[in-house]
Design a protein around this motif. Structure first.
Motif, PDB file in Angstrom:
ATOM      1  N   VAL A 105       0.844  -1.199   0.000  1.00  0.00           N
ATOM      2  CA  VAL A 105       0.000   0.000   0.000  1.00  0.00           C
ATOM      3  C   VAL A 105       0.881   1.251   0.000  1.00  0.00           C
ATOM      4  O   VAL A 105       1.828   1.354   0.778  1.00  0.00           O
ATOM      5  N   THR A 106       0.562   2.204  -0.863  1.00  0.00           N
ATOM      6  CA  THR A 106       1.319   3.460  -0.930  1.00  0.00           C
ATOM      7  C   THR A 106       1.132   4.242   0.367  1.00  0.00           C
ATOM      8  O   THR A 106       0.017   4.310   0.904  1.00  0.00           O
ATOM      9  N   ALA A 107       2.225   4.806   0.868  1.00  0.00           N
ATOM     10  CA  ALA A 107       2.171   5.587   2.112  1.00  0.00           C
ATOM     11  C   ALA A 107       1.186   6.741   1.978  1.00  0.00           C
ATOM     12  O   ALA A 107       0.991   7.293   0.894  1.00  0.00           O
ATOM     13  N   ARG A 108       0.562   7.101   3.088  1.00  0.00           N
ATOM     14  CA  ARG A 108      -0.430   8.172   3.113  1.00  0.00           C
ATOM     15  C   ARG A 108       0.118   9.395   3.844  1.00  0.00           C
ATOM     16  O   ARG A 108       0.955   9.284   4.740  1.00  0.00           O
ATOM     17  N   ASP A 109      -0.408  10.569   3.454  1.00  0.00           N
ATOM     18  CA  ASP A 109      -0.150  11.772   4.235  1.00  0.00           C
ATOM     19  C   ASP A 109      -1.462  12.534   4.384  1.00  0.00           C
ATOM     20  O   ASP A 109      -2.420  12.299   3.651  1.00  0.00           O
ATOM     21  N   SER A 110      -1.522  13.400   5.380  1.00  0.00           N
ATOM     22  CA  SER A 110      -2.755  14.165   5.589  1.00  0.00           C
ATOM     23  C   SER A 110      -2.445  15.560   6.099  1.00  0.00           C
ATOM     24  O   SER A 110      -1.416  15.792   6.747  1.00  0.00           O
ATOM     25  N   VAL A 111      -3.339  16.471   5.779  1.00  0.00           N
ATOM     26  CA  VAL A 111      -3.267  17.832   6.300  1.00  0.00           C
ATOM     27  C   VAL A 111      -4.527  18.068   7.120  1.00  0.00           C
ATOM     28  O   VAL A 111      -5.645  17.845   6.631  1.00  0.00           O
ATOM     29  N   LEU A 112      -4.341  18.465   8.380  1.00  0.00           N
ATOM     30  CA  LEU A 112      -5.478  18.672   9.274  1.00  0.00           C
ATOM     31  C   LEU A 112      -5.599  20.122   9.696  1.00  0.00           C
ATOM     32  O   LEU A 112      -4.591  20.797   9.956  1.00  0.00           O
ATOM     33  N   HIS A 113      -6.830  20.575   9.814  1.00  0.00           N
ATOM     34  CA  HIS A 113      -7.162  21.865  10.422  1.00  0.00           C
ATOM     35  C   HIS A 113      -7.754  21.520  11.786  1.00  0.00           C
ATOM     36  O   HIS A 113      -8.756  20.806  11.874  1.00  0.00           O
ATOM     37  N   ILE A 114      -7.114  21.988  12.856  1.00  0.00           N
ATOM     38  CA  ILE A 114      -7.521  21.642  14.215  1.00  0.00           C
ATOM     39  C   ILE A 114      -8.026  22.894  14.925  1.00  0.00           C
ATOM     40  O   ILE A 114      -7.334  23.914  14.973  1.00  0.00           O
ATOM     41  N   THR A 115      -9.248  22.817  15.446  1.00  0.00           N
ATOM     42  CA  THR A 115      -9.835  23.946  16.179  1.00  0.00           C
ATOM     43  C   THR A 115     -10.056  23.523  17.629  1.00  0.00           C
ATOM     44  O   THR A 115     -10.743  22.535  17.897  1.00  0.00           O
ATOM     45  N   THR A 116      -9.455  24.259  18.551  1.00  0.00           N
ATOM     46  CA  THR A 116      -9.546  23.932  19.983  1.00  0.00           C
ATOM     47  C   THR A 116     -10.555  24.845  20.664  1.00  0.00           C
ATOM     48  O   THR A 116     -10.526  26.060  20.467  1.00  0.00           O
ATOM     49  N   SER A 117     -11.448  24.252  21.449  1.00  0.00           N
ATOM     50  CA  SER A 117     -12.425  25.054  22.195  1.00  0.00           C
ATOM     51  C   SER A 117     -12.581  24.524  23.607  1.00  0.00           C
ATOM     52  O   SER A 117     -12.504  23.314  23.847  1.00  0.00           O
ATOM     53  N   GLU A 118     -12.788  25.445  24.549  1.00  0.00           N
ATOM     54  CA  GLU A 118     -12.984  25.075  25.952  1.00  0.00           C
ATOM     55  C   GLU A 118     -14.424  25.341  26.339  1.00  0.00           C
ATOM     56  O   GLU A 118     -15.012  26.332  25.911  1.00  0.00           O
ATOM     57  N   ALA A 119     -14.978  24.459  27.170  1.00  0.00           N
ATOM     58  CA  ALA A 119     -16.363  24.620  27.626  1.00  0.00           C
ATOM     59  C   ALA A 119     -16.374  25.068  29.089  1.00  0.00           C
ATOM     60  O   ALA A 119     -15.366  24.987  29.799  1.00  0.00           O
ATOM     61  N   ALA A 120     -17.549  25.509  29.539  1.00  0.00           N
ATOM     62  CA  ALA A 120     -17.700  26.023  30.903  1.00  0.00           C
ATOM     63  C   ALA A 120     -17.406  24.953  31.962  1.00  0.00           C
ATOM     64  O   ALA A 120     -16.976  25.271  33.072  1.00  0.00           O
ATOM     65  N   ASP A 121     -17.613  23.669  31.600  1.00  0.00           N
ATOM     66  CA  ASP A 121     -17.378  22.592  32.584  1.00  0.00           C
ATOM     67  C   ASP A 121     -15.902  22.202  32.682  1.00  0.00           C
ATOM     68  O   ASP A 121     -15.544  21.241  33.375  1.00  0.00           O
ATOM     69  N   GLY A 122     -15.031  22.926  31.969  1.00  0.00           N
ATOM     70  CA  GLY A 122     -13.599  22.622  32.029  1.00  0.00           C
ATOM     71  C   GLY A 122     -13.141  21.650  30.964  1.00  0.00           C
ATOM     72  O   GLY A 122     -11.955  21.349  30.848  1.00  0.00           O
ATOM     73  N   SER A 123     -14.092  21.134  30.171  1.00  0.00           N
ATOM     74  CA  SER A 123     -13.717  20.175  29.117  1.00  0.00           C
ATOM     75  C   SER A 123     -13.093  20.910  27.933  1.00  0.00           C
ATOM     76  O   SER A 123     -13.311  22.113  27.743  1.00  0.00           O
ATOM     77  N   PRO A 136       0.437  21.590  -1.541  1.00  0.00           N
ATOM     78  CA  PRO A 136       0.556  20.675  -2.682  1.00  0.00           C
ATOM     79  C   PRO A 136       0.853  19.236  -2.240  1.00  0.00           C
ATOM     80  O   PRO A 136       1.450  19.025  -1.172  1.00  0.00           O
ATOM     81  N   GLU A 137       0.462  18.284  -3.064  1.00  0.00           N
ATOM     82  CA  GLU A 137       0.709  16.870  -2.745  1.00  0.00           C
ATOM     83  C   GLU A 137       2.189  16.557  -2.817  1.00  0.00           C
ATOM     84  O   GLU A 137       2.937  17.147  -3.594  1.00  0.00           O
ATOM     85  N   GLU A 138       2.623  15.619  -1.955  1.00  0.00           N
ATOM     86  CA  GLU A 138       4.025  15.193  -1.896  1.00  0.00           C
ATOM     87  C   GLU A 138       4.227  13.973  -2.792  1.00  0.00           C
ATOM     88  O   GLU A 138       3.389  13.072  -2.818  1.00  0.00           O
ATOM     89  N   LYS A 139       5.345  13.924  -3.470  1.00  0.00           N
ATOM     90  CA  LYS A 139       5.659  12.779  -4.324  1.00  0.00           C
ATOM     91  C   LYS A 139       5.835  11.531  -3.448  1.00  0.00           C
ATOM     92  O   LYS A 139       6.470  11.583  -2.400  1.00  0.00           O
ATOM     93  N   GLY A 140       5.265  10.415  -3.905  1.00  0.00           N
ATOM     94  CA  GLY A 140       5.416   9.152  -3.170  1.00  0.00           C
ATOM     95  C   GLY A 140       4.365   8.925  -2.102  1.00  0.00           C
ATOM     96  O   GLY A 140       4.388   7.911  -1.404  1.00  0.00           O
ATOM     97  N   PHE A 141       3.432   9.884  -1.955  1.00  0.00           N
ATOM     98  CA  PHE A 141       2.373   9.752  -0.948  1.00  0.00           C
ATOM     99  C   PHE A 141       1.007   9.951  -1.580  1.00  0.00           C
ATOM    100  O   PHE A 141       0.843  10.746  -2.498  1.00  0.00           O
ATOM    101  N   VAL A 142       0.013   9.217  -1.056  1.00  0.00           N
ATOM    102  CA  VAL A 142      -1.377   9.453  -1.440  1.00  0.00           C
ATOM    103  C   VAL A 142      -1.982  10.314  -0.330  1.00  0.00           C
ATOM    104  O   VAL A 142      -1.932   9.948   0.843  1.00  0.00           O
ATOM    105  N   ARG A 143      -2.528  11.451  -0.707  1.00  0.00           N
ATOM    106  CA  ARG A 143      -3.125  12.364   0.275  1.00  0.00           C
ATOM    107  C   ARG A 143      -4.457  11.795   0.779  1.00  0.00           C
ATOM    108  O   ARG A 143      -5.308  11.393  -0.013  1.00  0.00           O
ATOM    109  N   VAL A 144      -4.630  11.744   2.081  1.00  0.00           N
ATOM    110  CA  VAL A 144      -5.891  11.294   2.673  1.00  0.00           C
ATOM    111  C   VAL A 144      -6.984  12.269   2.241  1.00  0.00           C
ATOM    112  O   VAL A 144      -6.860  13.484   2.413  1.00  0.00           O
ATOM    113  N   ALA A 145      -8.039  11.718   1.637  1.00  0.00           N
ATOM    114  CA  ALA A 145      -9.051  12.553   0.981  1.00  0.00           C
ATOM    115  C   ALA A 145      -9.963  13.286   1.965  1.00  0.00           C
ATOM    116  O   ALA A 145     -10.411  14.396   1.700  1.00  0.00           O
TER     117      ALA A 145
END
Length: 202
Positions: A105-123, A136-145
């Motif tokens: 299986v061809t190696a995978r790569d991914s790009v994530l956007h992460i949003t952090t939020s805090e709630a009133a209960d401390g969570s 841009p996509e990297e050579k030798g990797f399949v980008r996680v869709a």
């Protein structure tokens, strides 16, 4: 409200709920070492969503620090080869990860956007969203869709945190079913187990 309007609102709500919650028919796939992994079918996808839940003897601040050390986090994320921070802006960050995959299986790569939020209960919630075209996509990797999921940390008493890790992925390209079925159990289990080992260190 007219019946047509009511139907439109209901349809909108259904779409919204199905997009965020995937499906709610979760089946336990593994329950070991205090970590419970459940799987759910996702409409329109041949890949299951996974959810791992465990309780750690640590603090939310420590868990957050471990997650925000993007390069270091690669050591406890399942099959992570390398990971780096692309951009950080307030409560949002963008990360790039390369994953190991077994031959042929061809190696995978991914790009994530992460949003952090805090709630009133401390969570604390860290929403994960795949943004495959961010760089841009990297050579030798399949980008996680597609990636959609979250981390959630909920305080339980003085020094306990309930940790939930839920994700649904469209890995892109072709992935053998045996590997996909193994990944959805191993990824949450191994990731949570390794994170727990670090988070509970004095």
């Amino acid at each position: 409200m007219g019946s047509l309007q009511r139907m439109a609102v209901l349809c909108g709500l259904t779409v919204l709920l199905s997009a965020t919650a995937h499906a709610e028919d979760w089946q336990t796939a593994k329950d070991e070492d205090g970590i419970k992994v459940s799987l759910s079918e996702v409409a329109g996808s041949k890949y299951k969503a996974y959810r791992g839940v465990t309780t750690m003897k640590t603090s939310i601040a420590k868990l957050r620090a471990l997650q925000e050390d993007v390069a270091g986090a690669c050591s406890w994320i399942h099959e992570c080869k390398t990971q780096k921070l692309l951009k950080h802006e307030g409560d949002q960050s963008w990360t790039y990860t390369q994953f190991n995959t077994p031959w042929p299986v061809t190696a995978r790569d991914s790009v994530l956007h992460i949003t952090t939020s805090e709630a009133a209960d401390g969570s604390l919630t860290r929403k994960l969203e795949g943004v495959p075209t961010y760089i841009p996509e990297e050579k030798g990797f399949v980008r996680v869709a597609q990636v959609e999921g979250y981390w959630k940390f909920v305080p339980k008493g003085a020094d306990q945190v309930e940790v939930t890790y839920q994700v649904h992925t469209e890995p892109g390209g072709s992935v053998p079913s045996w590997l996909a079925n193994k990944f959805v159990v191993d990824a949450p289990f191994n990731t949570l187990k390794a994170l727990k080992a670090r988070a509970e260190k004095p």
